[in-house]
Design a protein around this motif. Structure first.
Motif, PDB file in Angstrom:
ATOM      1  N   GLN B  20      14.082  55.448  83.803  1.00  0.00           N
ATOM      2  CA  GLN B  20      15.301  56.080  84.328  1.00  0.00           C
ATOM      3  C   GLN B  20      15.848  55.286  85.507  1.00  0.00           C
ATOM      4  O   GLN B  20      17.061  55.072  85.625  1.00  0.00           O
ATOM      5  CB  GLN B  20      15.017  57.533  84.775  1.00  0.00           C
ATOM      6  CG  GLN B  20      14.581  58.464  83.674  1.00  0.00           C
ATOM      7  CD  GLN B  20      15.655  58.707  82.626  1.00  0.00           C
ATOM      8  OE1 GLN B  20      16.841  58.457  82.844  1.00  0.00           O
ATOM      9  NE2 GLN B  20      15.260  59.176  81.462  1.00  0.00           N
ATOM     10  N   PHE B  23      17.594  52.071  84.114  1.00  0.00           N
ATOM     11  CA  PHE B  23      18.873  52.337  83.441  1.00  0.00           C
ATOM     12  C   PHE B  23      19.963  52.726  84.429  1.00  0.00           C
ATOM     13  O   PHE B  23      21.064  52.163  84.429  1.00  0.00           O
ATOM     14  CB  PHE B  23      18.678  53.442  82.394  1.00  0.00           C
ATOM     15  CG  PHE B  23      19.949  53.773  81.632  1.00  0.00           C
ATOM     16  CD1 PHE B  23      20.728  54.878  81.972  1.00  0.00           C
ATOM     17  CD2 PHE B  23      20.360  52.981  80.576  1.00  0.00           C
ATOM     18  CE1 PHE B  23      21.896  55.182  81.278  1.00  0.00           C
ATOM     19  CE2 PHE B  23      21.540  53.273  79.865  1.00  0.00           C
ATOM     20  CZ  PHE B  23      22.300  54.374  80.215  1.00  0.00           C
ATOM     21  N   HIS B  24      19.667  53.678  85.295  1.00  0.00           N
ATOM     22  CA  HIS B  24      20.728  54.193  86.164  1.00  0.00           C
ATOM     23  C   HIS B  24      21.044  53.292  87.345  1.00  0.00           C
ATOM     24  O   HIS B  24      22.171  53.311  87.847  1.00  0.00           O
ATOM     25  CB  HIS B  24      20.409  55.627  86.594  1.00  0.00           C
ATOM     26  CG  HIS B  24      20.537  56.583  85.454  1.00  0.00           C
ATOM     27  ND1 HIS B  24      21.752  56.942  84.918  1.00  0.00           N
ATOM     28  CD2 HIS B  24      19.600  57.192  84.691  1.00  0.00           C
ATOM     29  CE1 HIS B  24      21.562  57.744  83.876  1.00  0.00           C
ATOM     30  NE2 HIS B  24      20.271  57.911  83.714  1.00  0.00           N
ATOM     31  N   GLN B  27      23.490  50.884  85.908  1.00  0.00           N
ATOM     32  CA  GLN B  27      24.809  51.509  85.806  1.00  0.00           C
ATOM     33  C   GLN B  27      25.471  51.587  87.187  1.00  0.00           C
ATOM     34  O   GLN B  27      26.671  51.338  87.332  1.00  0.00           O
ATOM     35  CB  GLN B  27      24.670  52.925  85.241  1.00  0.00           C
ATOM     36  CG  GLN B  27      24.048  52.988  83.862  1.00  0.00           C
ATOM     37  CD  GLN B  27      25.056  53.327  82.777  1.00  0.00           C
ATOM     38  OE1 GLN B  27      25.955  54.130  82.991  1.00  0.00           O
ATOM     39  NE2 GLN B  27      24.931  52.703  81.643  1.00  0.00           N
ATOM     40  N   PRO B  80       8.016  63.778  88.473  1.00  0.00           N
ATOM     41  CA  PRO B  80       7.762  65.004  89.252  1.00  0.00           C
ATOM     42  C   PRO B  80       6.450  65.040  90.039  1.00  0.00           C
ATOM     43  O   PRO B  80       6.451  65.505  91.172  1.00  0.00           O
ATOM     44  CB  PRO B  80       7.795  66.117  88.206  1.00  0.00           C
ATOM     45  CG  PRO B  80       8.578  65.572  87.087  1.00  0.00           C
ATOM     46  CD  PRO B  80       8.448  64.082  87.111  1.00  0.00           C
ATOM     47  N   PRO B  81       5.316  64.564  89.483  1.00  0.00           N
ATOM     48  CA  PRO B  81       4.085  64.701  90.279  1.00  0.00           C
ATOM     49  C   PRO B  81       4.104  63.924  91.595  1.00  0.00           C
ATOM     50  O   PRO B  81       3.347  64.248  92.502  1.00  0.00           O
ATOM     51  CB  PRO B  81       2.995  64.140  89.356  1.00  0.00           C
ATOM     52  CG  PRO B  81       3.561  64.206  87.987  1.00  0.00           C
ATOM     53  CD  PRO B  81       5.026  64.017  88.143  1.00  0.00           C
ATOM     54  N   ILE B 101      16.958  62.609  92.131  1.00  0.00           N
ATOM     55  CA  ILE B 101      17.469  63.005  90.820  1.00  0.00           C
ATOM     56  C   ILE B 101      16.436  63.831  90.052  1.00  0.00           C
ATOM     57  O   ILE B 101      16.775  64.697  89.264  1.00  0.00           O
ATOM     58  CB  ILE B 101      17.810  61.741  89.985  1.00  0.00           C
ATOM     59  CG1 ILE B 101      18.710  60.786  90.785  1.00  0.00           C
ATOM     60  CG2 ILE B 101      18.453  62.121  88.658  1.00  0.00           C
ATOM     61  CD1 ILE B 101      20.007  61.394  91.255  1.00  0.00           C
ATOM     62  N   GLY B 104      12.000  69.160  87.989  1.00  0.00           N
ATOM     63  CA  GLY B 104      10.647  69.619  87.682  1.00  0.00           C
ATOM     64  C   GLY B 104       9.614  69.371  88.769  1.00  0.00           C
ATOM     65  O   GLY B 104       8.421  69.387  88.504  1.00  0.00           O
ATOM     66  N   ILE B 105      10.056  69.174  89.991  1.00  0.00           N
ATOM     67  CA  ILE B 105       9.102  69.001  91.086  1.00  0.00           C
ATOM     68  C   ILE B 105       8.520  70.368  91.440  1.00  0.00           C
ATOM     69  O   ILE B 105       9.261  71.344  91.528  1.00  0.00           O
ATOM     70  CB  ILE B 105       9.807  68.397  92.326  1.00  0.00           C
ATOM     71  CG1 ILE B 105      10.445  67.045  91.972  1.00  0.00           C
ATOM     72  CG2 ILE B 105       8.829  68.235  93.486  1.00  0.00           C
ATOM     73  CD1 ILE B 105      11.222  66.426  93.115  1.00  0.00           C
ATOM     74  N   ILE B 142      23.457  59.794  88.301  1.00  0.00           N
ATOM     75  CA  ILE B 142      23.527  59.603  86.864  1.00  0.00           C
ATOM     76  C   ILE B 142      24.862  59.965  86.221  1.00  0.00           C
ATOM     77  O   ILE B 142      24.981  59.963  85.003  1.00  0.00           O
ATOM     78  CB  ILE B 142      22.396  60.409  86.178  1.00  0.00           C
ATOM     79  CG1 ILE B 142      22.472  61.886  86.599  1.00  0.00           C
ATOM     80  CG2 ILE B 142      21.035  59.872  86.576  1.00  0.00           C
ATOM     81  CD1 ILE B 142      22.724  62.826  85.496  1.00  0.00           C
ATOM     82  N   MET B 143      25.836  60.286  87.025  1.00  0.00           N
ATOM     83  CA  MET B 143      27.122  60.660  86.438  1.00  0.00           C
ATOM     84  C   MET B 143      27.786  59.445  85.805  1.00  0.00           C
ATOM     85  O   MET B 143      27.767  58.366  86.386  1.00  0.00           O
ATOM     86  CB  MET B 143      28.077  61.178  87.533  1.00  0.00           C
ATOM     87  CG  MET B 143      27.686  62.488  88.101  1.00  0.00           C
ATOM     88  SD  MET B 143      26.972  62.445  89.746  1.00  0.00           S
ATOM     89  CE  MET B 143      27.278  60.862  90.366  1.00  0.00           C
ATOM     90  N   PRO B 144      28.386  59.615  84.615  1.00  0.00           N
ATOM     91  CA  PRO B 144      29.131  58.483  84.047  1.00  0.00           C
ATOM     92  C   PRO B 144      30.355  58.209  84.924  1.00  0.00           C
ATOM     93  O   PRO B 144      31.153  59.089  85.157  1.00  0.00           O
ATOM     94  CB  PRO B 144      29.543  58.986  82.663  1.00  0.00           C
ATOM     95  CG  PRO B 144      29.241  60.430  82.626  1.00  0.00           C
ATOM     96  CD  PRO B 144      28.390  60.806  83.779  1.00  0.00           C
ATOM     97  N   HIS B 160      23.858  69.321  86.567  1.00  0.00           N
ATOM     98  CA  HIS B 160      24.230  68.028  86.008  1.00  0.00           C
ATOM     99  C   HIS B 160      25.470  68.120  85.160  1.00  0.00           C
ATOM    100  O   HIS B 160      26.433  67.397  85.337  1.00  0.00           O
ATOM    101  CB  HIS B 160      23.119  67.509  85.073  1.00  0.00           C
ATOM    102  CG  HIS B 160      21.907  67.061  85.785  1.00  0.00           C
ATOM    103  ND1 HIS B 160      20.649  67.447  85.453  1.00  0.00           N
ATOM    104  CD2 HIS B 160      21.749  66.219  86.812  1.00  0.00           C
ATOM    105  CE1 HIS B 160      19.773  66.865  86.237  1.00  0.00           C
ATOM    106  NE2 HIS B 160      20.404  66.102  87.073  1.00  0.00           N
TER     107      HIS B 160
END
Lengths: 204, 163
Positions: B20, B23-24, B27, B80-81, B101, B104-105, B142-144, B160
């Motif tokens: 992630q 990729f981001h 971008q 998250p961990p 970003i 799940g934390i 992560i917004m386009p 999101h």
């Protein structure tokens, strides 16, 4: 104990005082932060699947947020907020959601397939709007998952797909070239209007 | 009118070598964000395996990254961990803006983060957020980017996809 076991709820109810002054917990309820279960295998071992809805168990196997409801429109959405907004707008158009499903960010094609299977396992579902606003979620992956699910399962109910966001043009292209009967939609209201229309058409 | 970030903001990415993060960050860089470094413990001094990020220096710690690059913001793409720990590290290094970003934390971890933020020099956005963006200047998240235009109205959203 709450901190040590990552609980989100610890309730003793009722708590009684006996005639000779002893305190006894007659009943209790504990809820655990599902985000912390990875560090509590001893709690996970206590899980009783017999107490849970089978569809929701299946969903958790694939790490999908899923709640079964009573309606006839099966929603597949990314993002809890958008999923709720989708359910709201479906109701506005006069039909009822069959589920809440958040496929989450970063989902794989297999996860999308599993999400479809889950929605279709409900015989009450008469139509599926797929509403995706991709940030982390990529539209091409959603498209791949939709096609894989449709090919594997022979989907008989109408499918309306609204894609927007990361890799949207690629996603739309994949759907277009698949030859699948998928009704494209431009925005939330358009998706809701189209799925309602398709379901009514199919029922007629 | 940018409030928190603009084209001069120097951004590091914690977790830049993960899928992630890679990729981001690519971008964000393509959008025009000044990505000045990445932090992945154990990978400091090495080259990022992705060709588009090969020129981004990698560091073992946030403290080192900030010292060398002068970064004023950090994007956290850590699983998250370990994500709360990553935020705590950025707070310790006095990063003014920390954008997490990760979804799940564990709640208890974020309680500790909240406590650490009190009286610190850092402002935290998130966790479980898409990030923030100033049109045509800077994107942390992560917004386009292509859906946003420069204008007079700022948008704050809780989720999101609700944007």
């Amino acid at each position: 104990m709450v901190v040590e076991k990552d609980m989100s709820l610890l309730e003793i109810n009722p708590l009684v005082v006996t005639k000779d002054g002893k305190l006894i917990c007659l009943d209790g309820k504990m809820d655990f932060d599902s985000n912390a279960l990875f560090r509590h295998p001893e709690i996970v071992a206590l899980r009783d699947l017999g107490e849970e809805d089978p569809a929701e168990i299946e969903a958790s196997k694939h790490d999908l947020a899923f709640i079964k409801l009573d309606g006839n429109i099966g929603c597949l959405v990314n993002g809890a907020g958008l999923a709720m907004a989708t359910m709201d707008i479906i109701k506005l158009f006069g039909v009822e959601p069959a589920n809440f499903l958040d496929v989450g960010g970063g989902a794989s094609k297999e996860k999308v397939q599993a999400a479809f299977k889950l929605i279709l396992s409900d015989p009450a579902v008469e139509g599926i709007p797929v509403n995706i606003f991709g940030g982390i979620m990529r539209c091409d992956i959603i498209a791949d998952g939709v096609i894989a699910a449709a090919r594997e399962m022979d989907i008989k109910v109408p499918l309306v797909v609204r894609l927007e966001g990361t890799n949207v043009e690629l996603g739309k292209k994949i759907l277009r070239e698949s030859g699948l009967k998928v009704v494209p939609a431009d925005d939330l209201a358009d998706a809701a209007r189209k799925i309602t229309g398709e379901v009514k058409k199919a029922a007629a | 009118m940018a409030i928190l970030i603009d084209k001069t903001t120097k951004v590091i990415c914690q977790g830049i070598t993960g899928s992630q993060g890679t990729f981001h960050t690519k971008q964000a860089k393509a959008y025009g964000t000044q990505i000045v470094g990445g932090v992945t413990p154990g990978k400091g001094g090495t080259k990022h395996p992705d060709a588009e990020l090969a020129d981004v220096p990698l560091f073992d710690s946030v403290e080192e990254a900030v010292k060398v690059t002068g970064a004023t913001a950090s994007s956290v793409y850590v699983p998250p961990p370990f994500a709360a720990d990553a935020i705590l590290e950025a707070i310790d290094a006095q990063v003014p803006l920390i954008v997490c970003i990760t979804e799940g934390i564990p709640v208890m971890d974020m309680v500790r983060v909240k406590r650490a933020l009190d009286g610190s020099k850092s402002r935290s956005l998130g966790p479980n957020c898409p990030g923030l963006l100033t049109p045509n200047e800077c994107k942390i998240g992560i917004m386009p980017g292509n859906i946003f235009k420069h204008g007079l109205v700022g948008i704050v959203s809780p989720g999101h996809a609700d944007l």
